[in-house]
Design a protein around this motif. Structure first.
Motif, PDB file in Angstrom:
ATOM      1  N   ILE A  86      46.984  31.850   6.050  1.00 24.61           N
ATOM      2  CA  ILE A  86      46.217  31.726   7.299  1.00 24.61           C
ATOM      3  C   ILE A  86      45.039  30.774   7.087  1.00 24.61           C
ATOM      4  O   ILE A  86      44.650  30.040   7.994  1.00 24.61           O
ATOM      5  CB  ILE A  86      45.772  33.100   7.853  1.00 24.61           C
ATOM      6  CG1 ILE A  86      45.383  32.939   9.319  1.00 24.61           C
ATOM      7  CG2 ILE A  86      44.644  33.689   7.063  1.00 24.61           C
ATOM      8  CD1 ILE A  86      45.144  34.244  10.034  1.00 24.61           C
ATOM      9  N   GLN A 125      46.378  27.382   7.639  1.00 27.12           N
ATOM     10  CA  GLN A 125      46.536  27.153   9.083  1.00 27.12           C
ATOM     11  C   GLN A 125      45.213  26.735   9.699  1.00 27.12           C
ATOM     12  O   GLN A 125      45.119  25.712  10.382  1.00 27.12           O
ATOM     13  CB  GLN A 125      47.024  28.436   9.775  1.00 27.12           C
ATOM     14  CG  GLN A 125      48.460  28.813   9.476  1.00 27.12           C
ATOM     15  CD  GLN A 125      48.928  29.994  10.323  1.00 27.12           C
ATOM     16  OE1 GLN A 125      48.125  30.777  10.818  1.00 27.12           O
ATOM     17  NE2 GLN A 125      50.234  30.121  10.499  1.00 27.12           N
ATOM     18  N   SER A 126      44.171  27.532   9.458  1.00 27.30           N
ATOM     19  CA  SER A 126      42.871  27.251  10.070  1.00 27.30           C
ATOM     20  C   SER A 126      42.326  25.902   9.630  1.00 27.30           C
ATOM     21  O   SER A 126      41.863  25.111  10.454  1.00 27.30           O
ATOM     22  CB  SER A 126      41.858  28.334   9.696  1.00 27.30           C
ATOM     23  OG  SER A 126      42.275  29.580  10.174  1.00 27.30           O
ATOM     24  N   THR A 136      43.899  23.288   8.441  1.00 27.28           N
ATOM     25  CA  THR A 136      44.695  22.168   8.937  1.00 27.28           C
ATOM     26  C   THR A 136      44.351  21.875  10.397  1.00 27.28           C
ATOM     27  O   THR A 136      44.166  20.717  10.781  1.00 27.28           O
ATOM     28  CB  THR A 136      46.199  22.474   8.816  1.00 27.28           C
ATOM     29  OG1 THR A 136      46.490  22.766   7.461  1.00 27.28           O
ATOM     30  CG2 THR A 136      47.037  21.296   9.261  1.00 27.28           C
ATOM     31  N   ILE A 137      44.259  22.923  11.203  1.00 25.41           N
ATOM     32  CA  ILE A 137      43.915  22.729  12.621  1.00 25.41           C
ATOM     33  C   ILE A 137      42.567  22.041  12.741  1.00 25.41           C
ATOM     34  O   ILE A 137      42.403  21.082  13.497  1.00 25.41           O
ATOM     35  CB  ILE A 137      43.889  24.083  13.359  1.00 25.41           C
ATOM     36  CG1 ILE A 137      45.305  24.630  13.491  1.00 25.41           C
ATOM     37  CG2 ILE A 137      43.236  23.939  14.730  1.00 25.41           C
ATOM     38  CD1 ILE A 137      45.369  26.026  14.060  1.00 25.41           C
ATOM     39  N   ARG A 188      31.814  27.878  18.290  1.00 26.49           N
ATOM     40  CA  ARG A 188      32.920  28.191  19.189  1.00 26.49           C
ATOM     41  C   ARG A 188      34.253  28.172  18.425  1.00 26.49           C
ATOM     42  O   ARG A 188      35.067  29.088  18.530  1.00 26.49           O
ATOM     43  CB  ARG A 188      32.956  27.168  20.331  1.00 26.49           C
ATOM     44  CG  ARG A 188      33.740  27.615  21.556  1.00 26.49           C
ATOM     45  CD  ARG A 188      33.723  26.542  22.648  1.00 26.49           C
ATOM     46  NE  ARG A 188      34.310  25.279  22.185  1.00 26.49           N
ATOM     47  CZ  ARG A 188      35.620  25.059  22.090  1.00 26.49           C
ATOM     48  NH1 ARG A 188      36.467  25.995  22.408  1.00 26.49           N
ATOM     49  NH2 ARG A 188      36.071  23.892  21.668  1.00 26.49           N
ATOM     50  N   VAL A 189      34.457  27.109  17.624  1.00 27.40           N
ATOM     51  CA  VAL A 189      35.713  26.973  16.881  1.00 27.40           C
ATOM     52  C   VAL A 189      35.849  28.076  15.831  1.00 27.40           C
ATOM     53  O   VAL A 189      36.880  28.749  15.739  1.00 27.40           O
ATOM     54  CB  VAL A 189      35.800  25.583  16.201  1.00 27.40           C
ATOM     55  CG1 VAL A 189      37.027  25.496  15.320  1.00 27.40           C
ATOM     56  CG2 VAL A 189      35.808  24.491  17.241  1.00 27.40           C
ATOM     57  N   LYS A 249      36.534  31.463  17.334  1.00 27.74           N
ATOM     58  CA  LYS A 249      37.902  31.621  17.791  1.00 27.74           C
ATOM     59  C   LYS A 249      38.864  31.850  16.614  1.00 27.74           C
ATOM     60  O   LYS A 249      39.726  32.728  16.684  1.00 27.74           O
ATOM     61  CB  LYS A 249      38.293  30.348  18.521  1.00 27.74           C
ATOM     62  CG  LYS A 249      39.401  30.568  19.468  1.00 27.74           C
ATOM     63  CD  LYS A 249      39.500  29.384  20.381  1.00 27.74           C
ATOM     64  CE  LYS A 249      40.920  29.224  20.801  1.00 27.74           C
ATOM     65  NZ  LYS A 249      41.103  28.027  21.593  1.00 27.74           N
ATOM     66  N   GLU A 250      38.697  31.074  15.554  1.00 29.91           N
ATOM     67  CA  GLU A 250      39.560  31.245  14.392  1.00 29.91           C
ATOM     68  C   GLU A 250      39.373  32.636  13.781  1.00 29.91           C
ATOM     69  O   GLU A 250      40.327  33.275  13.366  1.00 29.91           O
ATOM     70  CB  GLU A 250      39.253  30.167  13.333  1.00 29.91           C
ATOM     71  CG  GLU A 250      39.853  28.807  13.655  1.00 29.91           C
ATOM     72  CD  GLU A 250      41.359  28.863  13.787  1.00 29.91           C
ATOM     73  OE1 GLU A 250      42.018  29.429  12.896  1.00 29.91           O
ATOM     74  OE2 GLU A 250      41.896  28.361  14.792  1.00 29.91           O
ATOM     75  N   SER A 263      38.515  35.339  15.342  1.00 29.06           N
ATOM     76  CA  SER A 263      39.206  36.304  16.204  1.00 29.06           C
ATOM     77  C   SER A 263      40.700  36.306  15.912  1.00 29.06           C
ATOM     78  O   SER A 263      41.316  37.370  15.773  1.00 29.06           O
ATOM     79  CB  SER A 263      39.014  35.953  17.687  1.00 29.06           C
ATOM     80  OG  SER A 263      37.676  35.649  17.952  1.00 29.06           O
ATOM     81  N   VAL A 264      41.290  35.092  15.808  1.00 32.36           N
ATOM     82  CA  VAL A 264      42.722  35.004  15.512  1.00 32.36           C
ATOM     83  C   VAL A 264      43.000  35.653  14.155  1.00 32.36           C
ATOM     84  O   VAL A 264      43.960  36.412  13.999  1.00 32.36           O
ATOM     85  CB  VAL A 264      43.195  33.523  15.515  1.00 32.36           C
ATOM     86  CG1 VAL A 264      44.629  33.428  15.033  1.00 32.36           C
ATOM     87  CG2 VAL A 264      43.063  32.927  16.906  1.00 32.36           C
ATOM     88  N   ILE A 276      42.900  39.507  14.496  1.00 32.90           N
ATOM     89  CA  ILE A 276      44.081  40.061  15.180  1.00 32.90           C
ATOM     90  C   ILE A 276      45.297  40.028  14.249  1.00 32.90           C
ATOM     91  O   ILE A 276      45.973  41.034  14.044  1.00 32.90           O
ATOM     92  CB  ILE A 276      44.402  39.261  16.468  1.00 32.90           C
ATOM     93  CG1 ILE A 276      43.224  39.337  17.441  1.00 32.90           C
ATOM     94  CG2 ILE A 276      45.680  39.779  17.126  1.00 32.90           C
ATOM     95  CD1 ILE A 276      43.373  38.430  18.652  1.00 32.90           C
ATOM     96  N   LEU A 277      45.530  38.851  13.632  1.00 30.46           N
ATOM     97  CA  LEU A 277      46.678  38.736  12.726  1.00 30.46           C
ATOM     98  C   LEU A 277      46.472  39.620  11.494  1.00 30.46           C
ATOM     99  O   LEU A 277      47.435  40.166  10.949  1.00 30.46           O
ATOM    100  CB  LEU A 277      46.884  37.274  12.323  1.00 30.46           C
ATOM    101  CG  LEU A 277      47.386  36.359  13.445  1.00 30.46           C
ATOM    102  CD1 LEU A 277      47.318  34.896  13.030  1.00 30.46           C
ATOM    103  CD2 LEU A 277      48.825  36.725  13.807  1.00 30.46           C
ATOM    104  N   MET A 292      42.542  38.153   5.391  1.00 30.07           N
ATOM    105  CA  MET A 292      42.950  37.207   6.433  1.00 30.07           C
ATOM    106  C   MET A 292      41.771  36.774   7.310  1.00 30.07           C
ATOM    107  O   MET A 292      41.684  35.615   7.719  1.00 30.07           O
ATOM    108  CB  MET A 292      44.091  37.785   7.275  1.00 30.07           C
ATOM    109  CG  MET A 292      45.407  37.847   6.496  1.00 30.07           C
ATOM    110  SD  MET A 292      46.806  38.510   7.433  1.00 30.07           S
ATOM    111  CE  MET A 292      47.248  37.112   8.458  1.00 30.07           C
TER     112      MET A 292
END
Lengths: 450, 450
Positions: A330, A333-334, A336-337, A354-355, A358-359, A361-362, A365-366, A399
């Motif tokens: 994960i 993922q973060s 790379t984005i 903000r970014v 959001k990451e 939070s994702v 959840i995951l 995570m």
């Protein structure tokens, strides 16, 4: 189509070289596009590379091949050439390409070449060498078309046909004032559709997209791509037009920058290493792995501190891979984005919170989802609720931390003007590994009373 | 420069919207480039997005904004528009952009729009929809200039000024025969420098780079980038000229394909997810992490089999992170080099054994080096040569296997026509994790007589 060219040119060249049919090779070589030839060079022996290069008759073709060759092959071929041969070839090339090549020659040879070119009055190249190769000044070419505001469309077309025959791609006419300052632009098409006697002033666009000589090439590429223009004018600090950057160079920049970013994130340097020798490839990759090794050793000492817990519950060790793996993935993922988002302009580095929010939070959840999955596996295989709970919490924290670290570090690095791609790869992975392992054992020790 | 535009347009728009100064917003909106406007849309509330869009007066400007908007914002704005409003906007757009947009509309709406456009005789769009959006046919535009072989340079220039005024970027004139088959090409520049009465036949280039309608867009981009051309003609199976693809679209493809490859390797889908909602972002990323979770659980069961060994020597667990980490990192290096090499054409998929052999050699050399480093740490902290030897061997085997797997899988996938970037990311990482852990415990158990 590309495949076709491989069959119709590259394979025959290899075969004919092997057979020693040099007359036929010479014929093919002098008809083949330099971009295709450079591919052929990659597939033959060093001896044949020199042979093949010597068969190219046209100096301009030699120059094109120079620009297309991989660095190691280029150096090998240049080794055998005399300085004046090299200068003759460089004289046929566009000055931005020469400036690029100058960085590739061994320093001594580059100096000798420059001395010789200076003597022959090649000021263009020297001018370009003043600018950093990664800036607009370093990649621009001085081949542009200028007109004055009061010139009529008719006269402008006439001057295009006479004065500017050498300009390769005259997409735009730049309008300058008495001090060579850029004041407007007109496309070829506009020139053709207005009545012939209209002065350029009446139809030129005054709001010209322009870049300064010191702008980073990546920014230049963004502007050209963003506004779908074919060339962008480069101005100095006094707004004087000094060069243009054309779209074909922008394509090269975009591809190269994307490759560089991927490679930096993977920790394999910046340049394409596959074609380089094993020794060189090893040398480039060795230092990047050092961060990961250091991180691994640190994790070793952290786990060592919990040896007593492990002695009581050996199977705690069995969860290390899944906890590290989920965090690592994960985190990738973060980061790379975020790295790609910054590079393409989709993410603004001022939006840090903000970014990251959001990451995070994702990640949470995951983390809850996969924490419960792994916790369930633990519960099924070991009849112990506290172990299952500890494992769930560990995956969750691993995570969430990974999403936080993976998104925050590239943004912070970018703000500090450190290339986020370089800093991200090994650094982020290693920190996540260490943090995951530490939190896991800390949580397990407390919850299981070890 | 980009920063400047943010300050001069995006910030004012936000501020004025907040203050309700709509007259002033309207003024700015209608002067701002669509690319910049689309950035402004990202930074404001859904309500303001609809408001802002309604303030755009020019239909053409609305069309440009349509093309630039992020998918979620686009869908939100379209929601409130009537079908005939949408059709009016689409009518101002280039047909390749319309074809792209058609994929974004909800299926029902798309059908309705097409029905309406058909009624109004917009055959171009329908024609383009026949081709897959990722192929040359799907991205080409029908705006090109054709001449016959016998036309003189003078007449060709005249027809450019009369017939082809609407063609936006007439870089090349394509020469066709009586059956519309492509037989040659001439640049604008060539037209201008030859004597006016020369027939095109005498100066046209007969060896035209061309692509077929079904060629993948990535291949098209490679050709345009490779040969530094501004547009490439698209022909059907009978070699009839049916469209062209211009360099500005190629730039978009190159950027998008690079982003896609990075995202696929990191397991975050294909599209840029940052601007999407947290729920959507979570949903896209969840399945990719599943492979990693499954791998982790498998590693858990493997280690479980060695529980007896772990009970005797708890500190064996402490080396798991460094062994997994070193394998994972070198595996990422290898797969990134190979995936990007295939994408940029630097690696030929037929060279499988040469590439894999080289990566394996690099993996072995680096494995020996870092194996000795980690082995030394083991020797210093635990007075036991056999442990040190086992750890050295484990790092070596983990790194060699990782280089092998990381380079071989993308090449095999590419040969099987499976996108190497998709298959590589989670798949390679997970296999390496499992193999590393398994070999480590196998080696340790044998060498330490556990």
């Amino acid at each position: 189509m590309l495949g076709d060219r491989t069959k119709t040119t590259i394979e025959p060249i290899r075969r004919l070289l092997r057979r020693g049919a040099f007359a036929q090779v010479r014929k093919i070589v002098n008809k083949t596009h330099a971009a295709d030839l450079s591919v052929a060079f990659r597939t033959i022996s060093p001896y044949d590379q020199k042979k093949l290069f010597s068969m190219i008759q046209d100096l301009e073709q030699k120059g094109l091949v120079f620009s297309e060759l991989d660095e190691d092959i280029f150096l090998r071929i240049v080794e055998d050439l005399r300085v004046d041969e090299i200068v003759d070839i460089l004289d046929t090339m566009a000055s931005d390409d020469v400036a690029d090549l100058m960085e590739r020659f061994p320093a001594d040879l580059a100096k000798e070449i420059l001395r010789k070119m200076e003597k022959e009055g090649s000021e263009e190249v020297e001018g370009l060498l003043r600018y950093d190769t990664d800036t607009a000044g370093g990649i621009m070419v001085p081949d542009f078309v200028t007109v004055r505001e009061e010139t009529t469309a008719e006269k402008a077309i006439a001057s295009l046909q006479k004065e500017y025959i050498d300009v390769e791609m005259p997409f735009y006419l730049y309008v300058t004032d008495d001090y060579d300052r850029l004041v407007g632009v007109s496309s070829l098409r506009q020139l053709v559709v207005v009545p012939p006697e209209t002065p350029v002033r009446d139809f030129m666009t005054r709001d010209v997209y322009r870049v300064s000589t010191d702008m980073d090439q990546e920014e230049v590429a963004k502007i050209v791509a963003r506004y779908d223009i074919l060339a962008v004018p480069v101005v100095d600090e006094e707004n004087k037009l000094v060069g243009i950057i054309t779209v074909d160079d922008v394509i090269d920049i975009i591809r190269r920058e994307a490759t560089e970013d991927m490679f930096k994130m993977a920790g394999v340097g910046e340049e394409f290493v596959e074609t380089q020798s094993i020794v060189k490839s090893t040398r480039i990759r060795l230092p990047w792995l050092f961060a990961s090794c250091l991180g691994g050793v640190l994790a070793y000492f952290i786990i060592g501190r919990f040896e007593a817990s492990l002695k009581q519950m050996a199977y705690l060790a069995a969860f290390i891979p899944v906890i590290m793996g989920m965090g690592g993935n994960i985190g990738t993922q973060s980061s790379t984005i975020v790295v790609r988002g910054i590079a393409t302009g989709r993410i603004n580095i001022r939006d840090l919170w903000r970014v990251v929010g959001k990451e995070l939070s994702v990640g949470l959840i995951l983390g809850v989802f996969y924490g419960l999955v792994v916790g369930a596996v633990a519960r099924i295989t070991h009849d112990q609720w506290s172990l299952s709970f500890a494992v769930t919490l560990a995956v969750m924290s691993s995570m969430s931390i990974a999403a936080l670290v993976g998104s925050m570090f590239p943004l912070i690095f970018a703000r500090l003007h450190i290339d986020p791609a370089v800093a991200t790869g090994p650094f982020v992975t290693t920190s996540i590994d260490i943090l995951s392992v530490f939190f896991y054992f800390q949580i397990a020790t407390v919850l299981l009373n070890l």
